[in-house]
Design an enzyme around this catalytic site. Structure first.
Site, short mmCIF file in Angstrom:
data_model
loop_
_atom_site.label_atom_id
_atom_site.label_comp_id
_atom_site.label_asym_id
_atom_site.label_seq_id
_atom_site.Cartn_x
_atom_site.Cartn_y
_atom_site.Cartn_z
N SER B 167 2.15 13.85 1.63
CA SER B 167 3.60 13.63 1.57
C SER B 167 4.11 13.88 0.14
O SER B 167 3.89 14.96 -0.39
CB SER B 167 3.90 12.20 2.05
OG SER B 167 5.25 12.06 2.34
N ARG B 237 13.86 0.89 4.46
CA ARG B 237 12.46 1.03 4.86
C ARG B 237 12.35 1.17 6.38
O ARG B 237 11.54 1.96 6.88
CB ARG B 237 11.67 -0.18 4.37
CG ARG B 237 10.23 -0.22 4.82
CD ARG B 237 9.43 0.94 4.26
NE ARG B 237 7.99 0.76 4.47
CZ ARG B 237 7.08 1.62 4.08
NH1 ARG B 237 7.44 2.74 3.48
NH2 ARG B 237 5.81 1.39 4.30
N ASP B 333 4.14 15.41 13.27
CA ASP B 333 4.86 15.07 12.03
C ASP B 333 6.20 15.79 12.03
O ASP B 333 6.26 17.01 11.92
CB ASP B 333 4.02 15.51 10.83
CG ASP B 333 4.62 15.10 9.49
OD1 ASP B 333 5.80 14.68 9.46
OD2 ASP B 333 3.92 15.21 8.47
N HIS B 366 3.80 11.51 10.85
CA HIS B 366 3.57 11.76 9.43
C HIS B 366 2.51 10.83 8.85
O HIS B 366 1.69 11.22 8.04
CB HIS B 366 4.90 11.60 8.70
CG HIS B 366 4.84 11.87 7.24
ND1 HIS B 366 4.51 13.11 6.74
CD2 HIS B 366 5.07 11.08 6.15
CE1 HIS B 366 4.55 13.08 5.41
NE2 HIS B 366 4.87 11.85 5.04
N ASP B 367 2.54 9.57 9.26
CA ASP B 367 1.62 8.57 8.72
C ASP B 367 0.16 8.84 9.05
O ASP B 367 -0.72 8.15 8.53
CB ASP B 367 2.00 7.17 9.23
CG ASP B 367 2.84 6.40 8.21
OD1 ASP B 367 3.06 6.94 7.12
OD2 ASP B 367 3.28 5.29 8.53
#
Lengths: 212, 398
Positions: B167, B237, B333, B366-367
């Site tokens: 990232s 967040r 992602d 993505h994580d």
């Protein structure tokens, strides 16, 4: 990504006689691009035997992941669409083994290969191989055999040609044939003295080294 | 309504202390060694907080630089000083692991603009004796990398064996490879891209506006006011966290399941598990992260555009590079989709670089780069081992 090139299994590896011929054409420590590199068998062989600086392009994600896990420089990509991103004369050799017949536009692919590599090594299955002719002539059906295991409706091989057809295409794109070898069904090279028609009939596959 | 746990204040104090007096190693640069910033000014004095794992070999050839993501920090493979949780890349880095600390000397530093000990908006500005707040110049990805290069210099390392990150960390890897290519033998940018897309800038803007809309943000001077824009930062967040996952993963994990109740309440409490989960993510994040730092980090990502620094030609960013690359993307992602990695791959092809590229099939979004993904580990392992052989590093002990 629905059409993937034929997957090599362990059992089939022995049948890839063309790879030995391809490898014999390559000078040590050359910069090599293998388009349609599958699980990286040839690249690994060349890295080990010829210390080449090898790169690969492979359509199937499974093949790419296997290659990278084995430490080869391989990217997921498509010969039909991604060769355009490679610079002119970026490689000493570009290899396309048993893949041309699975591309959408073989002529454009061949032209790109000739642009990218000083020398281009292409191996093709020969549709003019006599068992294929026999199948078509007497059974009246598209051949399905040990060398061409797919049915017409599920084959990734959408652009079959004969050795003669391929030589004609080389003429059309201005490629010179530097070396060529035809292999019979047992992987033995057919004598150089034999005429083209003989190769075209008895060659199960052929390997060509071309240059612009 | 998001309510903060009672012991939040004590953790907040702990986090504030980490910003100036971190538990990590700290390298301080005085007025003789300013950090040149893209904003056109010099940052001085400044400090870099970092962790190392393993031992630097005599030839100083076994160094691996790990670059952290937006809300990461230098605690990649050790317990976090504020949360006590395991390092964010503990699954990858350690003795006998893929990035083997018995073999490599691993460096991970907090980026400039961060809040865990490297100079950032929560650090005390020596000119005023107060926290920088928004007086800190805007920090860019190249600024972060320039600071890291000064840290690498400190260790007397000419060339890093490998630079690796996901990232925003991946952006730093690309920047390292583009601007310091002779100092990077191999580069592993994961789940990243050569620039931030319009959609990503949009998400970041939502996050920033959420922070700034919190009255406790106080124009960025909340530390002096003894306040924290916790609600704004938590919402930022929560929104961002959605972009780190995927629709399929969310549905698999939470579906429409209700949280500790059998029926809908016909109110605005967290009826659904996903709501409860996001609120938890928001609340725990504010304990360890500085709101202004969040503004700076997101801005750095927004400003990143590797091609723009080379007249719009990404391939020129890598012209003549001898670095070996391996890029990794994940099918689900949507923050850094495969097309972003592929554009880098195409540029590297055009530059004649040695590049591998793996797209990993997963629904974890993505994580996934932070998770236990066997295909990711196999790719990293294969790449690192072949690079180590090419670099002449000894084989790992069996």
């Amino acid at each position: 990504m629905s059409q993937e090139p034929p997957k090599l299994t362990i059992g089939e590896r022995q049948a890839r006689f063309d790879l030995d011929v391809v490898a014999s054409y390559i000078e040590p420590r050359a910069k090599v691009l293998d388009v349609g590199c599958g699980d990286g068998l040839l690249l690994e062989k060349l890295a080990g035997e010829k210390q080449v600086d090898g790169r690969g392009v492979e359509l199937s994600q499974r093949g790419v992941n296997e290659c990278v896990a084995r430490g080869l420089s391989v990217i997921q990509g498509d010969a039909d669409t991604d060769l355009v991103f490679y610079p002119d004369r970026g490689f000493d050799y570009v290899i396309l083994s048993q893949t041309l017949q699975a591309t959408k536009n073989p002529k454009a692919v061949l032209e790109h290969l000739l642009r990218i590599g000083d020398k281009v090594i292409v191996s093709i299955p020969n549709f003019g191989y006599w068992p294929n002719r026999v199948g078509l002539a007497f059974k009246g059906q598209m051949p399905v055999n040990r060398h061409l295991p797919y049915s017409w409706y599920d084959t990734p091989n959408i652009h079959f040609c004969t050795i003669r057809d391929f030589v004609k295409l080389c003429d059309e794109v201005g490629a010179k044939v530097e070396s060529a070898a035809a292999l019979n069904g047992s992987g033995q090279e057919i004598g150089l003295s034999m005429p083209w028609w003989f190769w075209n009939f008895f060659g199960q596959q052929a390997v060509f080294m071309l240059r612009r | 309504m998001i309510t903060m746990p009672k012991d939040a204040r004590s953790r907040r104090l702990l986090a504030a202390d980490e910003a100036n007096n971190p538990t990590s190693e700290v390298l301080r640069f005085g007025p003789d060694k300013p950090l040149r910033l893209d904003a056109g000014v010099e940052l001085t004095p400044f400090q870099i907080a970092y962790q190392t794992y393993g031992t630097l070999n005599e030839a100083r050839t076994n160094a691996v630089l790990v670059c952290h993501a937006l809300t990461g920090d230098q605690h990649a493979a050790n317990a976090h000083p504020v949360t006590g949780k395991a390092g964010w890349w503990d699954v990858l880095i350690g003795p006998g692991r893929i990035v083997d600390t018995d073999r490599f000397f691993v460096i991970c530093s907090n980026v400039i603009g961060g809040c865990l000990g490297s100079t950032g908006p929560a650090s005390i500005n020596p000119a005023t004796g107060k926290p920088y707040g928004l007086d800190l110049p805007v920090i860019t990805i190249p600024d972060m990398v320039r600071a890291q290069a000064m840290l690498v210099d400190h260790f007397g390392i000419d060339q890093l064996f490998c630079v690796i990150g996901g990232s925003m960390g991946g952006m730093q890897v690309l920047e390292w490879a583009a601007s310091h290519s002779d100092r990077v033998f191999s580069a592993l940018p994961i789940a990243t891209g050569p620039r931030h897309s319009s959609q990503n800038i949009a998400f970041n803007e939502v996050g920033r506006q959420s922070v700034m809309a919190d009255p406790d943000w106080c124009g960025g001077r909340y530390i002096e006011e003894d306040k924290r824009p916790e609600k704004g930062l938590a919402v930022a967040r929560m929104a961002a966290h959605i972009t780190y996952l995927s629709e399929a993963a969310l549905h698999r994990k939470f579906g429409r399941n209700l949280q500790d109740r059998a029926h809908l309440t016909f109110g605005f409490d967290a009826d659904f598990q996903i709501e409860s989960y996001l609120r938890h993510q928001g609340m725990t994040f504010v304990d360890r992260f500085d709101a202004n730092s969040y503004l700076y980090m997101t801005r750095a990502m927004d400003y990143f555009d590797l091609a723009a620094d080379h007249d719009g030609r990404l391939a020129d960013a890598f012209a003549g590079t001898s670095t070996r690359f391996c890029l990794v993307s994940f099918t689900s992602d949507w923050l850094f989709p495969t097309s972003e990695s592929r554009s880098v791959v195409h540029a590297l092809n055009a530059a004649g670089a040695s590049v591998s590229f793996v797209e990993i099939e997963t629904d974890r979004g993505h994580d996934a780069f932070l998770l236990d993904e066997p295909e990711l580990f196999a790719a990293i392992n294969g790449f690192i081992n072949s690079a180590a052989r090419a670099y002449g590093l000894p084989e790992a002990d069996q």
